[in-house]
Design an enzyme around this catalytic site. Structure first.
Site, PDB file in Angstrom:
ATOM      1  N   GLY A  33      24.116  33.301  72.146  1.00 55.44           N
ATOM      2  CA  GLY A  33      23.025  33.486  73.100  1.00 55.44           C
ATOM      3  C   GLY A  33      22.660  34.935  73.255  1.00 55.44           C
ATOM      4  O   GLY A  33      23.055  35.775  72.445  1.00 55.44           O
ATOM      5  N   ASN A  34      21.873  35.236  74.265  1.00 59.87           N
ATOM      6  CA  ASN A  34      21.453  36.609  74.518  1.00 59.87           C
ATOM      7  C   ASN A  34      21.456  36.867  76.022  1.00 59.87           C
ATOM      8  O   ASN A  34      21.720  35.966  76.813  1.00 59.87           O
ATOM      9  CB  ASN A  34      20.086  36.868  73.900  1.00 59.87           C
ATOM     10  CG  ASN A  34      19.026  35.971  74.497  1.00 59.87           C
ATOM     11  OD1 ASN A  34      18.647  36.127  75.653  1.00 59.87           O
ATOM     12  ND2 ASN A  34      18.564  34.998  73.719  1.00 59.87           N
ATOM     13  N   ARG A  35      21.140  38.086  76.396  1.00 60.55           N
ATOM     14  CA  ARG A  35      21.314  38.516  77.777  1.00 60.55           C
ATOM     15  C   ARG A  35      20.041  38.414  78.618  1.00 60.55           C
ATOM     16  O   ARG A  35      19.976  38.999  79.694  1.00 60.55           O
ATOM     17  CB  ARG A  35      21.835  39.954  77.787  1.00 60.55           C
ATOM     18  CG  ARG A  35      23.251  40.047  77.246  1.00 60.55           C
ATOM     19  CD  ARG A  35      23.635  41.459  76.881  1.00 60.55           C
ATOM     20  NE  ARG A  35      23.482  42.392  77.997  1.00 60.55           N
ATOM     21  CZ  ARG A  35      23.600  43.704  77.894  1.00 60.55           C
ATOM     22  NH1 ARG A  35      23.870  44.233  76.722  1.00 60.55           N
ATOM     23  NH2 ARG A  35      23.445  44.461  78.941  1.00 60.55           N
ATOM     24  N   SER A  36      19.042  37.704  78.174  1.00 63.02           N
ATOM     25  CA  SER A  36      17.810  37.610  78.958  1.00 63.02           C
ATOM     26  C   SER A  36      18.056  36.864  80.275  1.00 63.02           C
ATOM     27  O   SER A  36      18.597  35.767  80.284  1.00 63.02           O
ATOM     28  CB  SER A  36      16.725  36.893  78.151  1.00 63.02           C
ATOM     29  OG  SER A  36      15.560  36.792  78.933  1.00 63.02           O
ATOM     30  N   ALA A 100      13.516  35.084  75.371  1.00 61.51           N
ATOM     31  CA  ALA A 100      14.212  35.673  74.226  1.00 61.51           C
ATOM     32  C   ALA A 100      14.745  34.507  73.391  1.00 61.51           C
ATOM     33  O   ALA A 100      15.567  33.718  73.869  1.00 61.51           O
ATOM     34  CB  ALA A 100      15.357  36.557  74.706  1.00 61.51           C
TER      35      ALA A 100
END
Ligand code: CTP
Ligand code: CA
Length: 225
Positions: A33-36, A100
């Protein structure tokens, strides 16, 4: 935060917004995943509603309160995000991709939890590309005259990367943010430039995400006429 005198220039319009960040499952307990945080997408949803729009917000893994009067569709993976957006797009006058999106996903999903093996190093993780939703929405407009807006977080030569990305995606507007360790992801404020396919360039000074959201809607409203 919202302009007390918000113009009702989106009244009668339907806007579709994606927010948050997609997650690609490796097994039942793990994901890439990502940090959005979703804050920019939610700010876009709140401000569009304040300006009179009907708002559909496709939210990928956010932990934020649903804005009043906004239709929230929760999703997790890129495939789910794409499906929800393609389903809602035919009704939308404008689509804004603030989410994102994971560029890659694991080539395989393990239905059981992946276990360590004694003394063995892990296998390399095989990845495959995800579909480019923004490029797809831009190439096949679900409705005549529909506006499509993307977001890009860039480092280094931010404007050059932004211009190239705008052309590659085929969208009408691209909001380009400069990112660093503490900038943009999870932050309350941002600084950006909005690039237009028509050659326009609109700088947005450092400030709350609502300010940037209002600038996006100013540009969208002007183009919808
Ligand atoms: N986007 C998308 N589908 C993808 C990847 C990105 O719709 N598979 C959208 C994002 O929501 C964003 C825009 O495209 O609005 C730009 O995302 P970005 O990650 O900057 O673009 P990429 O083409 O993935 O370029 P990069 O290699 O720099 O990550
Ligand atoms: Ca990307």
């Amino acid at each position: 935060l919202a302009r007390p005198d918000a113009p009702q220039d989106l009244a009668g319009r339907h806007v579709l917004i994606s927010a948050g960040g997609t997650r690609e499952a490796l097994d039942p307990v793990r994901f890439l995943g990502n940090r959005s945080s979703g804050k920019q997408g939610y700010a876009l949803a709140r401000t569009a509603a304040a300006r009179g729009a009907r708002v559909t917000l496709v939210a990928a893994n956010t932990a934020l309160a649903a804005p009043a009067g906004v239709d929230v569709v929760p999703v997790s993976s890129t495939a789910e995000l794409r499906e929800a957006l393609l389903a809602a797009a035919p009704e939308a006058d404008a689509v804004v991709m603030a989410a994102a999106v994971a560029d890659f996903r694991p080539a395989a999903y393990a239905t059981g939890k992946i276990k360590k093996k004694d003394d063995a190093e892990p296998e390399p993780l095989a990845l495959v590309r995800n579909p480019d939703i923004l490029a797809e929405l831009s190439a096949h407009r679900a409705r005549a005259g529909q506006l499509v807006v993307g977001f890009a977080a860039e480092t280094d030569d931010v404007l050059a990367h932004g211009r190239a990305k705008l052309a590659r995606k085929g969208c009408d507007l691209l909001v380009v943010n400069e990112v660093g360790e503490t900038k943009t992801f999870g932050a309350e404020s941002s600084e950006a430039v909005v690039l237009g396919a028509d050659g326009s360039e609109t700088p947005v000074p450092y400030g709350p995400k609502e300010g940037l959201a209002h600038t996006v809607w100013d540009l969208v409203a002007a183009r919808l006429g």
